[in-house]
Design an enzyme around this catalytic site. Sequence first.
Site, PDB file in Angstrom:
ATOM      1  CG  ASP A 172      -3.718 -11.253   0.266  1.00  0.00           C
ATOM      2  OD1 ASP A 172      -2.956 -10.481   0.076  1.00  0.00           O
ATOM      3  OD2 ASP A 172      -4.145 -12.059   0.813  1.00  0.00           O
ATOM      4  CB  SER A 173       1.009  -7.613   0.708  1.00  0.00           C
ATOM      5  OG  SER A 173       0.590  -6.497  -0.007  1.00  0.00           O
ATOM      6  CG  ASP A 211      -4.495  -9.229  -2.701  1.00  0.00           C
ATOM      7  OD1 ASP A 211      -4.486  -9.638  -4.388  1.00  0.00           O
ATOM      8  OD2 ASP A 211      -3.444  -8.578  -2.428  1.00  0.00           O
ATOM      9  CE  LYS A 243      -3.257  -9.780  -6.284  1.00  0.00           C
ATOM     10  NZ  LYS A 243      -2.760 -10.043  -5.402  1.00  0.00           N
ATOM     11  CD  GLU A 289      -2.527 -15.480  -3.033  1.00  0.00           C
ATOM     12  OE1 GLU A 289      -2.799 -16.341  -2.763  1.00  0.00           O
ATOM     13  OE2 GLU A 289      -2.290 -14.559  -2.787  1.00  0.00           O
ATOM     14  CD  GLU A 299       4.359 -12.815  -4.559  1.00  0.00           C
ATOM     15  OE1 GLU A 299       2.974 -12.470  -4.680  1.00  0.00           O
ATOM     16  OE2 GLU A 299       5.062 -12.452  -3.866  1.00  0.00           O
TER      17      GLU A 299
HETATM   18  O1  KIV Z   1      -1.108  -8.845  -1.891  1.00  0.00           O
HETATM   19  C1  KIV Z   1       0.015  -8.484  -1.993  1.00  0.00           C
HETATM   20  O2  KIV Z   1       0.460  -7.014  -2.271  1.00  0.00           O
HETATM   21  C2  KIV Z   1       0.495  -9.056  -4.101  1.00  0.00           C
HETATM   22  C3  KIV Z   1       1.373  -8.222  -3.950  1.00  0.00           C
HETATM   23  C4  KIV Z   1       2.622  -8.948  -3.820  1.00  0.00           C
HETATM   24  C5  KIV Z   1       1.260  -8.842  -5.768  1.00  0.00           C
HETATM   25  O3  KIV Z   1      -0.852  -9.587  -4.328  1.00  0.00           O
END
Ligand code: KIV
Length: 283
Positions: A44-45, A83, A112, A114, A180
């Site tokens: 989600d970056s 994510d 994924k 968090e 992270e």
């Molecule tokens: O959103 C993302 O790119 C991430 C990575 C930094 C692990 O969660």
Amino acid sequence: MRMTILDIQKMKERGERIPMITAYDYTSAQIADRAGMPMILVGDSLGMVVLGYTSTVPVTLDEMLHHIKAVVRGSQHALVVADLPFLTYASVEQAITSAGRVMQESGAHAVKLEGGVSVAPIIARLVALGIPVMGHIGFTPQSVNQIGTRVQGREARAAAQLIVDALAIEAAGAFGIVLELIPAELAAVITSRLRIPTIGIGAGAGCTGQVQVWHDMLGLYRDFAPRHAKHYANLADQIGAAVESYASEVRAGSFPGAEHSATMPADTLTAALAQLADRAGEA
Ligand code: KIV
């Protein structure tokens, strides 16, 4: 053949270090896949490096799905992990709906999410339903408004909690865990206590693998230059220079050249113009 979570576990058991990279579109997924990445993360970056938000918090599930689909289409071998964005897994029921959409609509192979102990029941339920889950602890960007962007787990109490979180995520059935922005020593201890692979970002060399954000790694994203991101290229400069060359060639009339253009015999064009004149005469 597509990588599976079993292949990832075997890599860990063989003592192999596991590279992972983010990708957000078809072309970058294709490049990462052809470079032999075993895992691609549609992080989600995305919100920051592609959509221009100031954090990952505004990213929606629909925005994620749009990009995850492209990454799945662009890759043939990598395991695609996606994510779950902010507030799409606040309850077990919501997590099932969100993860279900990701798996069914996009074709991603894992999700994924968090959090530590508090998300373990969510992970356990998703895993029980056949959805592979990767955990993510330490700096968790979706909580940026609560924790800021600093290294996590520097104090003894917080470090102990991260170990507890990692063990809870493993016990819940996750196939891997992102660490992270935590001290390298702590990441190494967590890695040594887990059977599943740890994938570090800003967590030192003692993790099973590493993940980097595509735009950071290629020097594409200049708004933010974190210490943990190594620039393997400076594509922003190269692309900027290429775009400037293109613009100046257009201004000078040197692009397109003959080699970039299609041609037709002069008599065909003469005939076309004659036909046009005839039509005008008839009208
Ligand atoms: O959103 C993302 O790119 C991430 C990575 C930094 C692990 O969660």
